[in-house]
Design an enzyme around this catalytic site. Structure first.
Site, PDB file in Angstrom:
ATOM      1  N   LYS A 198       0.826  -1.205   0.000  1.00  0.00           N
ATOM      2  CA  LYS A 198       0.000   0.000   0.000  1.00  0.00           C
ATOM      3  C   LYS A 198       0.862   1.258   0.000  1.00  0.00           C
ATOM      4  O   LYS A 198       0.609   2.203  -0.767  1.00  0.00           O
ATOM      5  CB  LYS A 198      -0.938  -0.010   1.207  1.00  0.00           C
ATOM      6  N   ALA A 232      -0.604   0.938   5.986  1.00  0.00           N
ATOM      7  CA  ALA A 232      -0.878   0.114   7.163  1.00  0.00           C
ATOM      8  C   ALA A 232      -1.829  -1.015   6.798  1.00  0.00           C
ATOM      9  O   ALA A 232      -2.672  -0.875   5.904  1.00  0.00           O
ATOM     10  CB  ALA A 232      -1.475   0.958   8.288  1.00  0.00           C
ATOM     11  N   ASP A 233      -1.673  -2.121   7.477  1.00  0.00           N
ATOM     12  CA  ASP A 233      -2.617  -3.218   7.317  1.00  0.00           C
ATOM     13  C   ASP A 233      -2.618  -4.052   8.585  1.00  0.00           C
ATOM     14  O   ASP A 233      -1.715  -3.949   9.414  1.00  0.00           O
ATOM     15  CB  ASP A 233      -2.282  -4.091   6.110  1.00  0.00           C
ATOM     16  N   GLN A 234      -3.644  -4.853   8.711  1.00  0.00           N
ATOM     17  CA  GLN A 234      -3.826  -5.660   9.912  1.00  0.00           C
ATOM     18  C   GLN A 234      -4.277  -7.059   9.526  1.00  0.00           C
ATOM     19  O   GLN A 234      -5.125  -7.218   8.640  1.00  0.00           O
ATOM     20  CB  GLN A 234      -4.873  -4.996  10.813  1.00  0.00           C
TER      21      GLN A 234
END
Length: 205
Positions: free
Chosen positions: A64, A80-82
């Protein structure tokens, strides 16, 4: 406050349209703009089959940040990612109410991990990444309790969050124990992110 605290020439560019992540950054006094990265998360995940959940979260955040930084090489970009992992299974945002009920039933009575990754891009390329992990224990829930929760929060909310819950709302009632920073649970670990921005002389305090 934001005009003096943030030292970047232009606002921090968040490679996400998540109102939660933007709100976290703005609450910390940062000037923030957002842009959708246009990354196919499931395609990235398929290409990374076999990676540990933490490494997958890192790869998604990097993808991203890199996508937006390539379009704005003069900006400081945050991706950001989760990833939610319980045992050997990864969980995604439920597509519908039935899937949400099934996911919550699978998580009930168990401890799962939320791996929140952040990638920082400068000069058009990812410069550094990190991952923080929170562990959440969902209390045992019978089908009636799960159905009541899903009905209360509604389709939009359960479909908006991985695992079908939002801890900052009624989702808090599903849990018996939480270990980890609140911002990590919300998908953007603020303390380590602010430390990295400070190290790059991008913050005034």
């Amino acid at each position: 406050m934001s005009a003096t605290l943030w030292r970047g020439a232009r606002a921090l560019l968040l490679a996400s349209t998540s109102p939660t992540r933007r709100g976290l950054l703005e609450s910390a006094g940062l000037r923030v703009e957002t842009e959708a990265p246009g990354v196919d998360e499931r395609a990235v995940e398929a290409a990374c089959a076999g990676l540990a959940p933490e490494a997958l979260a890192r790869r998604l955040a990097e993808s991203k940040a890199a996508a937006v930084a390539a379009r704005h090489p003069d900006r400081v970009v945050i991706g950001a990612d989760q990833v939610l992992a319980c045992g050997d299974r990864l969980f995604h945002k439920p597509a519908d109410l039935a899937t949400a009920r099934a996911q919550i039933a699978d998580l009930a009575g168990r401890t799962h991990a939320l791996h929140a990754a952040v990638a920082l891009a400068v000069d058009g390329a990812v410069a550094e990444t990190f991952v923080e992990t929170a562990r959440l224990t969902m209390r045992p829930l019978d089908p009636a309790a799960i159905a009541a929760y899903v009905d209360l929060v509604g389709a939009d909310q359960v479909r908006a969050s991985v695992g079908g819950y939002q801890l900052e709302g009624l989702g808090i009632h599903l849990f018996s124990e939480i270990a980890g920073d609140h911002s990590t649970i919300l998908g953007l670990p603020l303390l380590p992110l602010l430390a990295r921005l400070r190290a790059r002389n991008l913050l005034g305090i």
